[in-house]
Write a protein that holds these residues in place. Sequence first.
Motif, PDB file in Angstrom:
ATOM      1  N   GLU A 138     -16.781  12.845   9.137  1.00  0.00           N
ATOM      2  CA  GLU A 138     -16.982  12.485  10.771  1.00  0.00           C
ATOM      3  C   GLU A 138     -17.684  11.184  10.548  1.00  0.00           C
ATOM      4  OE1 GLU A 138     -20.092  14.753  12.702  1.00  0.00           O
ATOM      5  OE2 GLU A 138     -19.636  13.532  14.601  1.00  0.00           O
ATOM      6  N   ILE A 168      -8.639  16.975  16.946  1.00  0.00           N
ATOM      7  CA  ILE A 168      -9.775  16.039  16.950  1.00  0.00           C
ATOM      8  C   ILE A 168      -9.490  14.742  16.611  1.00  0.00           C
ATOM      9  CG2 ILE A 168     -12.299  15.611  16.652  1.00  0.00           C
ATOM     10  CD1 ILE A 168     -12.519  18.381  15.662  1.00  0.00           C
ATOM     11  N   ARG A 169      -9.862  13.697  17.772  1.00  0.00           N
ATOM     12  CA  ARG A 169      -9.400  12.250  17.384  1.00  0.00           C
ATOM     13  C   ARG A 169      -9.811  11.810  15.972  1.00  0.00           C
ATOM     14  NH1 ARG A 169     -14.003  10.587  21.549  1.00  0.00           N
ATOM     15  NH2 ARG A 169     -15.725  11.366  20.367  1.00  0.00           N
ATOM     16  N   TRP A 215     -18.046   3.922  22.154  1.00  0.00           N
ATOM     17  CA  TRP A 215     -19.124   4.246  20.900  1.00  0.00           C
ATOM     18  C   TRP A 215     -18.953   5.627  20.794  1.00  0.00           C
ATOM     19  CZ3 TRP A 215     -21.165   0.093  18.299  1.00  0.00           C
ATOM     20  CH2 TRP A 215     -21.419  -1.228  18.811  1.00  0.00           C
ATOM     21  N   ILE A 265     -27.415  10.670   9.421  1.00  0.00           N
ATOM     22  CA  ILE A 265     -27.830   9.546   9.274  1.00  0.00           C
ATOM     23  C   ILE A 265     -29.142   9.650   9.944  1.00  0.00           C
ATOM     24  CG2 ILE A 265     -27.206   7.220  10.372  1.00  0.00           C
ATOM     25  CD1 ILE A 265     -24.474   8.035  10.704  1.00  0.00           C
ATOM     26  N   TYR A 297     -22.929  13.961   6.631  1.00  0.00           N
ATOM     27  CA  TYR A 297     -24.229  13.594   6.318  1.00  0.00           C
ATOM     28  C   TYR A 297     -24.948  13.451   7.349  1.00  0.00           C
ATOM     29  CZ  TYR A 297     -21.244  12.720   2.104  1.00  0.00           C
ATOM     30  OH  TYR A 297     -20.619  12.935   1.193  1.00  0.00           O
ATOM     31  N   LEU A 317     -19.198   7.348  12.651  1.00  0.00           N
ATOM     32  CA  LEU A 317     -19.433   6.698  14.085  1.00  0.00           C
ATOM     33  C   LEU A 317     -18.736   5.361  14.190  1.00  0.00           C
ATOM     34  CD1 LEU A 317     -23.297   7.528  14.593  1.00  0.00           C
ATOM     35  CD2 LEU A 317     -21.333   9.005  15.305  1.00  0.00           C
ATOM     36  N   TRP A 324     -10.327  14.303   8.178  1.00  0.00           N
ATOM     37  CA  TRP A 324     -10.740  15.272   7.178  1.00  0.00           C
ATOM     38  C   TRP A 324     -10.104  14.754   5.671  1.00  0.00           C
ATOM     39  CZ3 TRP A 324     -13.996  18.655   9.139  1.00  0.00           C
ATOM     40  CH2 TRP A 324     -14.435  19.571   8.184  1.00  0.00           C
ATOM     41  N   ASN A 383     -17.891   9.174  17.722  1.00  0.00           N
ATOM     42  CA  ASN A 383     -17.842   9.830  16.472  1.00  0.00           C
ATOM     43  C   ASN A 383     -16.108   9.878  16.471  1.00  0.00           C
ATOM     44  OD1 ASN A 383     -17.597  11.915  18.418  1.00  0.00           O
ATOM     45  ND2 ASN A 383     -18.521  13.415  17.249  1.00  0.00           N
ATOM     46  N   TYR A 438     -15.865   6.482  28.008  1.00  0.00           N
ATOM     47  CA  TYR A 438     -15.903   7.583  27.130  1.00  0.00           C
ATOM     48  C   TYR A 438     -14.455   8.547  27.434  1.00  0.00           C
ATOM     49  CZ  TYR A 438     -16.837  11.145  23.887  1.00  0.00           C
ATOM     50  OH  TYR A 438     -16.796  12.056  22.694  1.00  0.00           O
ATOM     51  N   PHE A 439     -13.655   8.620  26.445  1.00  0.00           N
ATOM     52  CA  PHE A 439     -12.515   9.586  26.345  1.00  0.00           C
ATOM     53  C   PHE A 439     -12.672  10.821  25.508  1.00  0.00           C
ATOM     54  CE2 PHE A 439      -8.676   7.251  28.196  1.00  0.00           C
ATOM     55  CZ  PHE A 439      -9.269   6.273  28.695  1.00  0.00           C
ATOM     56  N   PRO A 440     -12.160  11.934  25.776  1.00  0.00           N
ATOM     57  CA  PRO A 440     -12.473  13.059  25.277  1.00  0.00           C
ATOM     58  C   PRO A 440     -12.143  12.922  23.660  1.00  0.00           C
ATOM     59  CG  PRO A 440     -11.223  13.499  27.171  1.00  0.00           C
ATOM     60  CD  PRO A 440     -11.203  11.978  27.089  1.00  0.00           C
ATOM     61  N   MET A 441     -12.723  13.887  22.947  1.00  0.00           N
ATOM     62  CA  MET A 441     -12.515  13.756  21.566  1.00  0.00           C
ATOM     63  C   MET A 441     -11.260  14.761  21.254  1.00  0.00           C
ATOM     64  SD  MET A 441     -15.141  15.876  19.279  1.00  0.00           S
ATOM     65  CE  MET A 441     -15.563  17.502  19.578  1.00  0.00           C
ATOM     66  N   PHE A 442     -10.888  15.353  22.184  1.00  0.00           N
ATOM     67  CA  PHE A 442      -9.752  16.237  21.628  1.00  0.00           C
ATOM     68  C   PHE A 442      -8.486  15.644  22.315  1.00  0.00           C
ATOM     69  CE2 PHE A 442     -13.171  19.589  22.439  1.00  0.00           C
ATOM     70  CZ  PHE A 442     -13.329  20.001  21.224  1.00  0.00           C
ATOM     71  N   VAL A 464     -13.049  11.880  13.670  1.00  0.00           N
ATOM     72  CA  VAL A 464     -12.960  12.798  12.542  1.00  0.00           C
ATOM     73  C   VAL A 464     -11.832  12.553  11.641  1.00  0.00           C
ATOM     74  CG1 VAL A 464     -12.870  15.295  11.726  1.00  0.00           C
ATOM     75  CG2 VAL A 464     -14.443  14.400  13.608  1.00  0.00           C
TER      76      VAL A 464
END
Lengths: 537, 537
Positions: free
Chosen positions: B189, B141-142, B170, B72, B70, B191, B176, B172, B100-104, B174
């Motif tokens: 997804e 994806i994390r 801070w 926001i 969606y 935040l 599923w 996003n 910030y750490f990778p999202m992968f 995921v």
Amino acid sequence: MGKEQQKQQNKEKKVAAQQQQQQNTGDEAGTKKQTRLGLDVTKTENYSEWYSQVIVKSELIEYYDVSGCYVIRPWAYSVWEHIQAFFDAEIKKLGVKNCYFPMFVSAAALEREKTHVADFAPEVAWVTKAGNSDLAVPIAIRPTSETVMYPTFAKWCKSHRDLPIKINQWCNVVRWEFKHPTPFLRTREFLWQEGHTAYATKEEAEEEVYDILNLYARVYTDLLAIPVVKGRKSEKEKFAGADFTTTVEAYVPVNGRGIQGGTSHHLGQNFSKMFNIEFDSLVKGQAEFVHQNSWGLSTRSIGAMVMIHGDDTGLVLPPRVADIQVVVIPVGITVKLSDEKRVELIEKSDALVKMLKEEHGVRAVLDQRDNVSPGWKFNHWELKGVPIRLELGPKDLAKEQALAVVRHSGQKVPLPLANLGESIKQLLDTIHAEMYKKVEQIRDEHMVICLDLEEMTPLLDKKCVILAPFCGRIECETSIKDFTVREEPADLGTAQMGAKTLCIPLEQPKDVQLPEQCINPRCSHKTQFFALFGRSY
Amino acid sequence: MGKEQQKQQNKEKKVAAQQQQQQNTGDEAGTKKQTRLGLDVTKTENYSEWYSQVIVKSELIEYYDVSGCYVIRPWAYSVWEHIQAFFDAEIKKLGVKNCYFPMFVSAAALEREKTHVADFAPEVAWVTKAGNSDLAVPIAIRPTSETVMYPTFAKWCKSHRDLPIKINQWCNVVRWEFKHPTPFLRTREFLWQEGHTAYATKEEAEEEVYDILNLYARVYTDLLAIPVVKGRKSEKEKFAGADFTTTVEAYVPVNGRGIQGGTSHHLGQNFSKMFNIEFDSLVKGQAEFVHQNSWGLSTRSIGAMVMIHGDDTGLVLPPRVADIQVVVIPVGITVKLSDEKRVELIEKSDALVKMLKEEHGVRAVLDQRDNVSPGWKFNHWELKGVPIRLELGPKDLAKEQALAVVRHSGQKVPLPLANLGESIKQLLDTIHAEMYKKVEQIRDEHMVICLDLEEMTPLLDKKCVILAPFCGRIECETSIKDFTVREEPADLGTAQMGAKTLCIPLEQPKDVQLPEQCINPRCSHKTQFFALFGRSY
């Protein structure tokens, strides 16, 4: 600084070196090996190794087990937070609102604007599985959000009263590059802000393009102490799908390469036509497509800061983005010092830090670790790039002063304690101005006008960026690039790549008439402007 | 409010309704159809439809063409920004740094902690393709970042001096989900912030778990005006891989369901053993695994706010997270009003807004659109949930007052202009307190002690959450859940699901002795505590 003080410092640095040696061989004692403090190479002797060492040893970056992805550590992230605070407040003044759009985009939306998708498609990452199930349709991860947002813009835009639409998001994006990745500069996931706006008229939209460009310039000049050239991108280099792209371009002294600092695009009606973003124009008395912009600034800016200001001792942080601006280090605590004097010194140091923070808003900390020597601390904070080290010893205390040591210049400035808050704040401003000037001077010395294509490659090898008369055509830019490629590097560490246009500077060279002949001698088209050519990141 | 004023208002609302009707049938005139202002259903008659309408019509959410995702919109995102500003400042006071750490995440890292991965694996999204190439190894994806971060923690943690590690991001994430998605509440997804910390001792870690829990409670009580119960999750409900999970649980009056507000986990040494995060313990004189926590609060909090405070007129925003706290609307501008008076009214309204913003830090705006009537504006801003509408008409001006209309209660309060800034600030605080109390009262009336399993389902149907004696075992919780499932809903709109534990309240019921018999009559284990059971989001 007195001789006494100098002697004490040298002694402390020696002890630090010894301590470190002990730590390095600590394996035998069963403890883990400590990373060696300090850099093994100089910036000029092996620039790429220097960069890798600086970002890791100053604790900006940690390597990660997914190729092209890196951990942005707090020391780097805080720089980003300072950039965010400035830019976010400024765009809010312009009426831009933050929001968040999904990072997933359907193939249908992604492919709607053809020029755009052609540029991004080869780097798009696709999710095809969730848990153990294959998805019915693969879903893309945003490389940028034009195609994510604009179907929604079409819903929002019903009337001229719904315009302008001005939104922004701070988010991650993914571009699965196959070239050699470099932390901050070329990474498969990165952080940025992306602003997206829609206007009723082209004029309003164009005005905003430059408002944002000016903010990007200020991120560099006012926060990162980096001079930039504002300009337009050439047809070859502009954003895929844009009418025109504006950019701020910085100069990296060590290798003379240009680096794009942030881009603000006027998309015209290219996307609004594809995504049907229409409104009832009062002026035209009929439906009209909106005029759009998009603009983005990324964590690449941190990489530019590292490359441009860092030196052989490590990172050098510009004061306004340094999470620690001043580190206070008590010195001269020897066995001879009475307990009473020692306590006084620590208390006074602590009070100084409190005063700097609370009364003057200076980001100061006290390093009162007692397991490492002052010399070790000096090395540590120099490596991390803290703008000012404030040394306070018994002798300073007796003289009612502290010794400020400036990171970027090594300059030592005794400061009376009486007015310390104000003088530190002034010194931070001075440091910012000096750091800026230092880079600007080198940049200016290396920004040269050139009218002869044959001279370009030697100038590039001399780390120059080149203002050359240019027709603006894509074919011509390709020829120039090909002509300036080197088979072999001219010198150890210099790049071989050909020159591309960094930008067409908004401010064109003064006192020089634009020649009619393009820098490419085979070109028969009329020159349009001086373009800034260079090897580039 | 005088009769005159009331009459004027009614008239304006009528005109607004007519205007709206015209807009709705605007298709014939060739303009696009305007979304109908206001809700078609009441909260009680069709709650799920009500929720969908509120979030869309108040402009919190836009639907999107990827299922479970969606948009926001700024109106919702600004609530998140207020939550961020508060929470970020508070954790920084605790010494937590953002990064910030990778999202992968690689499959190898993801699968290292078995309990953890078992819980998340079915919902993990996998990237398997980039451009046209298949990746050599699929990359996840994390869904959360324990397994992303902890290999790095192992690198960072060399000595007791490297502890504590306290970081937050801070970002996003995921998940599923295959269940029916709901904006804010269950999205693929979302935040959030996720804090991850490591300590030398269990005691320090546990202390932090509750420090964070208290901050989460404050997000609800102090910002969102929502009462929460602080507690521990049961064995069945705790975070996969945690020693224990603490939570704040809110109550949704309309359907009596509980909603988890934020969770703070003590991971013990479960992850540190799997990821080899060790340090040289001074106390134990040998290597020891660190003691870890993780904690997260997500945009789901916005969903809780909507569900709990919203009413039949639309959204109701708690003042402290409302991006617009006061909307000033000039009224009584009729054809009879002289130009001079009209100008005076607009100028005065404008001055009021400036004063409120600049002198009192109140987030105020002036709605001076002249294409819609005041009545239309009333409806518009009520739908959007702005806490105070401030009406200013010629008669108010003559009396040196303005009329404040309170969104959540409909209460009308004439306020003298003389001291308006202060009285508005007080009113905002009063509104916050009243909104909180209103929910708390209903919640308290529906939080009942029950000792008999047979009574549970009828109580759930009466929208109760239930404090029941409980042994704490997973099997027993499953039995209770199964027992309380309904084949058919008791009433239109009530849920059929069985009860689960929302939490084990930290504050146990006073004046009631804990019975020895678990609520499950077949259970022969000793009761441990009163647990709070309920239907839940």
